[in-house]
Design a protein around this motif. Sequence first.
Motif, short mmCIF file in Angstrom:
data_model
loop_
_atom_site.label_atom_id
_atom_site.label_comp_id
_atom_site.label_asym_id
_atom_site.label_seq_id
_atom_site.Cartn_x
_atom_site.Cartn_y
_atom_site.Cartn_z
N ASP A 13 0.86 -1.18 0.00
CA ASP A 13 0.00 0.00 0.00
C ASP A 13 0.90 1.23 0.00
N VAL A 14 0.96 1.93 -1.13
CA VAL A 14 1.89 3.07 -1.26
C VAL A 14 1.60 4.18 -0.24
N PRO A 15 0.36 4.63 -0.06
CA PRO A 15 0.14 5.69 0.93
C PRO A 15 0.56 5.29 2.35
N HIS A 16 0.26 4.05 2.75
CA HIS A 16 0.65 3.60 4.08
C HIS A 16 2.18 3.53 4.20
N ALA A 17 2.83 2.94 3.21
CA ALA A 17 4.29 2.84 3.23
C ALA A 17 4.92 4.23 3.20
N SER A 18 4.34 5.15 2.44
CA SER A 18 4.87 6.52 2.39
C SER A 18 4.83 7.16 3.77
N ALA A 19 3.77 6.89 4.51
CA ALA A 19 3.65 7.46 5.86
C ALA A 19 4.73 6.92 6.78
N GLN A 20 5.18 5.68 6.55
CA GLN A 20 6.27 5.13 7.35
C GLN A 20 7.63 5.62 6.85
N PHE A 21 7.81 5.68 5.54
CA PHE A 21 9.10 6.08 4.97
C PHE A 21 9.39 7.57 5.13
N PRO A 23 8.99 10.11 7.37
CA PRO A 23 9.74 10.67 8.50
C PRO A 23 11.20 10.20 8.53
N VAL A 24 11.43 8.96 8.16
CA VAL A 24 12.80 8.42 8.17
C VAL A 24 13.63 9.07 7.07
N LEU A 25 13.09 9.10 5.86
CA LEU A 25 13.86 9.69 4.75
C LEU A 25 14.05 11.19 4.95
N SER A 26 13.05 11.87 5.51
CA SER A 26 13.22 13.30 5.81
C SER A 26 14.33 13.51 6.82
N ALA A 27 14.38 12.65 7.85
CA ALA A 27 15.44 12.75 8.86
C ALA A 27 16.81 12.47 8.27
N LEU A 28 16.86 11.73 7.16
CA LEU A 28 18.13 11.44 6.47
C LEU A 28 18.48 12.53 5.45
N GLY A 29 17.61 13.53 5.29
CA GLY A 29 17.89 14.63 4.37
C GLY A 29 17.26 14.50 3.00
N TYR A 30 16.42 13.50 2.80
CA TYR A 30 15.71 13.34 1.53
C TYR A 30 14.48 14.25 1.53
N VAL A 31 14.07 14.67 0.34
CA VAL A 31 12.89 15.51 0.16
C VAL A 31 11.90 14.73 -0.70
N ARG A 85 19.24 8.42 17.01
CA ARG A 85 18.15 9.34 16.65
C ARG A 85 17.30 8.76 15.53
N LEU A 86 17.95 8.26 14.48
CA LEU A 86 17.21 7.71 13.35
C LEU A 86 16.41 6.47 13.75
N HIS A 87 16.98 5.68 14.64
CA HIS A 87 16.27 4.51 15.15
C HIS A 87 14.97 4.95 15.83
N ARG A 88 15.04 5.99 16.67
CA ARG A 88 13.85 6.51 17.35
C ARG A 88 12.83 7.08 16.36
N VAL A 89 13.32 7.82 15.35
CA VAL A 89 12.44 8.38 14.32
C VAL A 89 11.67 7.24 13.64
N ALA A 90 12.38 6.19 13.28
CA ALA A 90 11.75 5.06 12.60
C ALA A 90 10.70 4.40 13.50
N LEU A 91 11.04 4.16 14.75
CA LEU A 91 10.07 3.53 15.66
C LEU A 91 8.83 4.41 15.82
N ASP A 92 9.04 5.72 15.93
CA ASP A 92 7.91 6.65 16.06
C ASP A 92 7.03 6.65 14.81
N ALA A 93 7.61 6.30 13.65
CA ALA A 93 6.87 6.26 12.38
C ALA A 93 6.23 4.90 12.13
N GLY A 94 6.35 3.98 13.09
CA GLY A 94 5.69 2.69 12.96
C GLY A 94 6.57 1.54 12.51
N TRP A 95 7.86 1.78 12.34
CA TRP A 95 8.77 0.70 12.01
C TRP A 95 8.98 -0.16 13.25
#
Length: 134
Positions: A13-21, A23-31, A85-95
Amino acid sequence: MATLDHLGITVDDVPHASAQFDPVLSALGYVRAHNAPEHAYWRQEGEPELLLYPAREEGDGPHRHGRVGWQHLAFSVDSREEVDRLHRVALDAGWSAVREPKEYPRFTERYYASFVEDDNGIRLEFMHNPQGWD
C-alpha cells in the motif's frame, strides 16, 4: 563508470508505506518529490532516488527477510548519536526494531548500527563506521 541512480521498492500500500518512509527519509535529508496513490519518491542531492511502487499481485507481502531478493538498505551516518536518533524516528513512524543500536565488532571494532523493518518487511540499517572497513 556506472552509478546507482534510483532504488524502486515494491510495497502493498503506497500511501501507508509513504507514511512510514517519509519521517525516516526526511530525517536522512531526503525531500519528497512525488506522492500519489500509485507511487511516491524522495530525492537528495548526489544520492540515488528512492521510489515506492504498488505490488502487482495482492497478498504476496510482506517480504520475509532471508528469502531471495531484498536483504536491507544501509545508511551511513556521521555519529552513534545519529544512529540512535534515526532509530527513534523510525520507531515513532511505525517501524519495528529488528536490532536495537549496538556495536558490531564482527564487522569492525568501530561499527555501530541498528536495524528496523516496516510493515512490508523492508529492512533498513542505520550505521556509523568512522574509518570504514579494516
